[in-house]
Design a protein around this motif. Structure first.
Motif: not given
Length: 147
Positions: A65, A68, A72-73, A75-77, A79-80, A83, A85
């Motif tokens: 994003e 970003e 962080t990216g 980790k976000r992907e 999780k999205e 789900d 970590d």
């Protein structure tokens, strides 16, 4: 309403066409992250993606994003999409392909994976000698990781 129509049109377009549209519309370049995620049994997480027509199975990841950080990216992907970590996130490689920058990480998955994204059909934890069919590029990433 217009957004829903645009989303439907987007998802019926062939994958290669969607990629071309994104890259043509980008003034400079796009950037994405890819993760080689392992578990306690040294198995690798491979996702079954809806939008990959030739090789459905592939490593997790996605586009960054704006503003970003790459770590962080990834980790976000994760999780999205399923789900989980991540811990012990390490940068493995950065590669450029034309107007696209791809940042590859390795990490350990934490938690119980479950599909939480409409982009993902399923997933599996695979030993390195029993991987599903994937693209040559992603297989090269895994080979580099093993070495």
């Amino acid at each position: 309403m217009i957004r829903k129509i645009a989303e439907k049109i987007w998802w019926v377009m062939p994958y290669y066409f969607r990629i071309k549209v994104v890259r043509v519309l980008q003034q400079k370049f796009t950037a994405s992250v890819v993760g080689i995620i392992t578990n306690d049994k040294d198995e690798v997480l491979i996702l079954d993606h809806y939008f990959r027509p030739k090789f459905c199975w592939g490593l997790p990841g996605g586009f960054l994003e704006p503003f970003e950080a790459p770590e962080t990216g990834i980790k976000r992907e994760l999780k999205e999409e399923i789900d989980i970590d991540l811990r012990d996130v390490k940068l493995l490689r950065v590669r450029s392909t034309g107007k696209h920058l791809e940042i590859i990480f390795s990490a350990q998955g934490i938690g119980e994976a479950k599909v939480t994204s409409g982009e993902i059909r399923g997933f599996g934890w695979f030993s390195l000698d029993q991987l599903p069919e994937m693209s040559k590029t992603q297989m090269r990433f895994l080979d580099e990781f093993i070495d």
